[in-house]
Design a protein around this motif. Sequence first.
Motif, mmCIF file in Angstrom:
data_model
loop_
_atom_site.group_PDB
_atom_site.id
_atom_site.type_symbol
_atom_site.label_atom_id
_atom_site.label_comp_id
_atom_site.label_asym_id
_atom_site.label_seq_id
_atom_site.Cartn_x
_atom_site.Cartn_y
_atom_site.Cartn_z
ATOM 1 N N VAL A 390 94.920 -58.744 55.169
ATOM 2 C CA VAL A 390 95.028 -59.183 53.993
ATOM 3 C C VAL A 390 94.710 -61.083 53.669
ATOM 4 C CG1 VAL A 390 96.726 -60.054 51.654
ATOM 5 C CG2 VAL A 390 96.301 -57.015 53.142
ATOM 6 N N GLU A 391 94.607 -61.903 54.106
ATOM 7 C CA GLU A 391 94.772 -63.051 54.067
ATOM 8 C C GLU A 391 93.435 -63.910 54.761
ATOM 9 O OE1 GLU A 391 96.382 -67.317 56.068
ATOM 10 O OE2 GLU A 391 97.731 -66.107 55.887
ATOM 11 N N ASP A 392 93.156 -63.177 55.722
ATOM 12 C CA ASP A 392 91.551 -63.434 56.321
ATOM 13 C C ASP A 392 90.638 -62.318 55.418
ATOM 14 O OD1 ASP A 392 91.683 -63.603 58.698
ATOM 15 O OD2 ASP A 392 92.223 -62.441 59.206
ATOM 16 N N ILE A 393 90.956 -61.367 54.622
ATOM 17 C CA ILE A 393 90.251 -60.878 53.350
ATOM 18 C C ILE A 393 89.584 -62.241 52.451
ATOM 19 C CG2 ILE A 393 89.561 -59.257 51.796
ATOM 20 C CD1 ILE A 393 90.840 -56.695 53.425
ATOM 21 N N ALA A 394 91.057 -62.136 51.829
ATOM 22 C CA ALA A 394 91.702 -63.538 50.836
ATOM 23 C C ALA A 394 90.576 -64.642 51.009
ATOM 24 C CB ALA A 394 92.262 -63.751 49.999
ATOM 25 N N PHE A 395 90.692 -65.298 51.867
ATOM 26 C CA PHE A 395 89.465 -66.581 52.153
ATOM 27 C C PHE A 395 88.949 -66.322 52.966
ATOM 28 C CE2 PHE A 395 94.332 -67.099 51.197
ATOM 29 C CZ PHE A 395 94.352 -68.254 49.985
ATOM 30 N N ARG A 396 88.169 -65.326 52.925
ATOM 31 C CA ARG A 396 86.705 -65.066 53.795
ATOM 32 C C ARG A 396 86.571 -65.540 55.363
ATOM 33 N NH1 ARG A 396 82.368 -62.881 51.653
ATOM 34 N NH2 ARG A 396 82.207 -61.907 48.877
ATOM 35 N N ARG A 397 88.153 -64.904 56.285
ATOM 36 C CA ARG A 397 88.251 -65.624 57.356
ATOM 37 C C ARG A 397 87.660 -64.926 58.933
ATOM 38 N NH1 ARG A 397 94.352 -68.418 55.912
ATOM 39 N NH2 ARG A 397 93.055 -70.249 54.604
ATOM 40 N N GLY A 398 87.178 -64.994 59.265
ATOM 41 C CA GLY A 398 86.937 -64.074 60.639
ATOM 42 C C GLY A 398 86.098 -62.582 59.905
ATOM 43 N N PHE A 399 86.492 -61.690 60.479
ATOM 44 C CA PHE A 399 86.089 -60.313 60.269
ATOM 45 C C PHE A 399 86.515 -60.160 58.634
ATOM 46 C CE2 PHE A 399 86.484 -55.518 60.515
ATOM 47 C CZ PHE A 399 84.998 -55.405 60.470
ATOM 48 N N GLY A 400 87.643 -60.742 57.963
ATOM 49 C CA GLY A 400 87.688 -60.308 56.928
ATOM 50 C C GLY A 400 86.930 -61.089 55.970
ATOM 51 N N ASN A 401 85.685 -61.756 56.249
ATOM 52 C CA ASN A 401 84.615 -61.844 55.244
ATOM 53 C C ASN A 401 83.553 -60.695 55.716
ATOM 54 O OD1 ASN A 401 82.838 -64.436 53.799
ATOM 55 N ND2 ASN A 401 81.533 -63.508 55.736
ATOM 56 N N VAL A 402 83.615 -59.692 56.359
ATOM 57 C CA VAL A 402 82.767 -58.830 56.489
ATOM 58 C C VAL A 402 83.228 -58.213 55.332
ATOM 59 C CG1 VAL A 402 81.844 -56.718 57.488
ATOM 60 C CG2 VAL A 402 81.885 -58.627 58.840
ATOM 61 N N LEU A 403 85.028 -57.087 55.904
ATOM 62 C CA LEU A 403 85.342 -56.466 54.650
ATOM 63 C C LEU A 403 85.289 -57.288 52.746
ATOM 64 C CD1 LEU A 403 88.568 -55.501 57.088
ATOM 65 C CD2 LEU A 403 86.955 -54.406 56.346
ATOM 66 N N ALA A 404 85.811 -58.357 52.947
ATOM 67 C CA ALA A 404 85.146 -59.099 51.412
ATOM 68 C C ALA A 404 84.444 -58.263 51.031
ATOM 69 C CB ALA A 404 85.471 -60.775 51.253
ATOM 70 N N GLU A 405 82.933 -58.127 51.383
ATOM 71 C CA GLU A 405 82.060 -57.623 51.040
ATOM 72 C C GLU A 405 82.229 -55.850 50.237
ATOM 73 O OE1 GLU A 405 78.855 -59.398 49.876
ATOM 74 O OE2 GLU A 405 80.269 -60.700 50.266
ATOM 75 N N GLY A 406 83.642 -55.073 50.723
ATOM 76 C CA GLY A 406 83.290 -54.207 50.463
ATOM 77 C C GLY A 406 83.710 -52.878 51.260
ATOM 78 N N VAL A 407 83.876 -51.752 51.406
ATOM 79 C CA VAL A 407 83.462 -50.962 53.036
ATOM 80 C C VAL A 407 81.668 -50.222 52.818
ATOM 81 C CG1 VAL A 407 83.990 -48.840 51.291
ATOM 82 C CG2 VAL A 407 84.737 -48.959 53.421
ATOM 83 N N ARG A 408 81.055 -50.652 51.930
ATOM 84 C CA ARG A 408 79.875 -49.683 51.556
ATOM 85 C C ARG A 408 79.018 -51.582 52.729
ATOM 86 N NH1 ARG A 408 76.919 -47.279 46.734
ATOM 87 N NH2 ARG A 408 78.138 -49.821 46.017
ATOM 88 N N ALA A 409 79.251 -52.044 53.231
ATOM 89 C CA ALA A 409 78.726 -53.666 53.289
ATOM 90 C C ALA A 409 79.674 -53.316 54.655
ATOM 91 C CB ALA A 409 78.442 -55.303 52.355
ATOM 92 N N ALA A 410 80.592 -53.021 54.953
ATOM 93 C CA ALA A 410 81.689 -53.116 55.814
ATOM 94 C C ALA A 410 80.980 -52.130 56.996
ATOM 95 C CB ALA A 410 82.815 -53.390 55.821
ATOM 96 N N VAL A 411 79.790 -51.029 56.236
ATOM 97 C CA VAL A 411 79.217 -50.117 57.019
ATOM 98 C C VAL A 411 78.406 -50.717 57.803
ATOM 99 C CG1 VAL A 411 78.569 -48.015 57.374
ATOM 100 C CG2 VAL A 411 80.955 -47.792 56.329
ATOM 101 N N ALA A 412 77.654 -51.309 56.761
ATOM 102 C CA ALA A 412 76.425 -52.458 57.675
ATOM 103 C C ALA A 412 76.816 -52.522 58.418
ATOM 104 C CB ALA A 412 75.293 -52.314 56.665
ATOM 105 N N ALA A 413 78.277 -53.603 58.678
ATOM 106 C CA ALA A 413 78.123 -54.637 59.429
ATOM 107 C C ALA A 413 78.329 -53.662 60.885
ATOM 108 C CB ALA A 413 79.450 -55.439 59.018
ATOM 109 N N LEU A 414 79.187 -53.230 60.685
ATOM 110 C CA LEU A 414 79.425 -51.921 62.177
ATOM 111 C C LEU A 414 78.600 -51.084 62.544
ATOM 112 C CD1 LEU A 414 83.477 -51.934 61.096
ATOM 113 C CD2 LEU A 414 82.405 -53.500 62.835
#
Length: 626
Positions: A390-414
């Motif tokens: 939760v913290e990583d998403i809010a502050f765009r840290r690590g893999f949280g930065n990928v998830l912060a773009e939304g689930v479709r963007a996360a698919v593109a990354a994974l």
Amino acid sequence: MGLGGGYAGKMIEADLSKGAVTVSPLREDLALKYIGGRGFTSRLQWELVGPAVDPLGPDNVSIVATGPLTGTQAAASGRFTVGGRSPLTGILGDANSGGMWAAELKLAGYDLIILKGAAREPVYLVIDDERVELRNARHLWGRDTWETGDVIVNDLGEGFRVACIGPAGENLVRVAGIVVDADHLAARTGVGAVWGSKKLKAIAVRGTCDIPIARPREFARLADELWNLILCDKMSGTQLPKYGTTSLLNLHNDLGGLVTRNAQDGYFERADRIDCHALHSSYFVLATACYNCPCRCDRYSVVKEGEFAGTKVGGPEYFTIASFGSRCDNDNLASIIKANELCNRWGLDTASTGALIGFAMECYERGLLSRQRLGYELNWGNYRAILSLVEDIAFRRGFGNVLAEGVRAAVAALGPASARYAIHVKGMEPAPLDPRALKVYNFRYAVASRGADHLRISAHGAYELDRCPAEEAARRLKFWQDVVCVPDLMGICKFPYTFYSETPEITFRKALELVPRLYEAATGIPLDRERLLQVSDRVAQTERAFNVRLGVGPKDDCLPARFLEEPLPAGSKKGEVYDRFDEVKPGFYLASGWDEETGAPRRERLEELGLQDVIEDLSRLGKLPG
């Protein structure tokens, strides 16, 4: 005809690029054709947001709209809608919130705020009756939402209500919401990121005006009748005050449709550890209410001991418990309350954030996401890892930065192997009620204008729909879509008016008989059931046209493959897959007046609704059927 009451009668336009604010009369044509709230935000998106506009660019708009009953004596009249092209989905975006803020805006004398452009440095908007101005917000930028509210009230004085973004909105996290009165969120579709892109930290409002009412005695009598009807209904008058929405967790688990382990299952074996009874026995302090609401469905919860002692939050609601609970295989209720608190402070949509974490957990389980990439283990039920993410998403840290773009963007990354585990429609995640459990009813996820959405349609007799012939079931879904739109237009809450009633007849009495009469007494403008449902349909067709203009078509009106192909492994619906999609979809298109080939509204339906400009625009783009 004129706007004789109900409406405050004024609107604010703020050009943040220029630092200019203007106040003008509310457009009469807008009120007469779209009533208010979501009607305003959807129509103005059509008018102001072209298909080339970047959701996070200065040309996008953020539209804040109350309804004609907001802030009045009408029960549960504390709602507003905020709209703008969604950074999460790329299509029509909006979110709705309760609390006290919307009523304060009406009492200050305004029905509508249109925010354009983007400031060079952080600003906030101050509305104090007739005084409307932009102020520098450098001292607020970087603060969480609770701190922001406290500082603004300290700066401006008592009586101000604050809607603001937290670090998630500032960081342009695409699942960021707008936090209202500290513990309510206009959460979905990334509306908080739109404010972040505009460098708008907050809107602070204080109002002392009266809302004009055309026929005050009649309005008061009808408001009392509605209030009593809501309280005498066992659903809105007893269940909501007692448990809020949290009892839905048990209901959906019993139905075999509680999303569990990222929708691998529809039954959570340890639901009793996180359900309404568990919350009330250990953490619940009191029930609270939004503006002028008899239902008191808000939960105020405190963790008094253990690892998360000191945690306190206005919540959690059902969606939040399921998102951080069953969806993530987590039965630690104190950690769920903590996740709720963090999302409120940092300005995150609990629904999307929990869904993103559930997706990441399944990818971790299947070897598509490693501990090395994350920095910690992300096995099912690991509540400490959930809070870290939760913290990583809010502050765009690590893999949280990928998830912060939304689930479709996360698919593109994974990579494409992860696509099956990304449970969404058009980029937005559905409610934690599995379509395999209530098949026809949850077809609604496929065609809702915001992406997978349970709030655009909520039908009485949902359990019987699966036994209906497809065309009849589809016709009922379309009818309920129009009914459920009514509170969004009026600035009142869906729960007591359309979601929580013992019978459909009580809902119809509240939403389709008494609400139109209440509107007419408030405004002096004639309104009956037929015209009200016509306005709801006009909103639905405008939203569909907006999305069609952006390229949405039948291929996008779908459900995730998991629901169509993977049988539920446990629970009362064990072995079920969603197998009615292809028969319901043509019926819903027919009932909606949409072309089966293109998915666009047909000319005849648009003409019936007086949407000539929509006809002309779709025709010019080659998107009008026929």
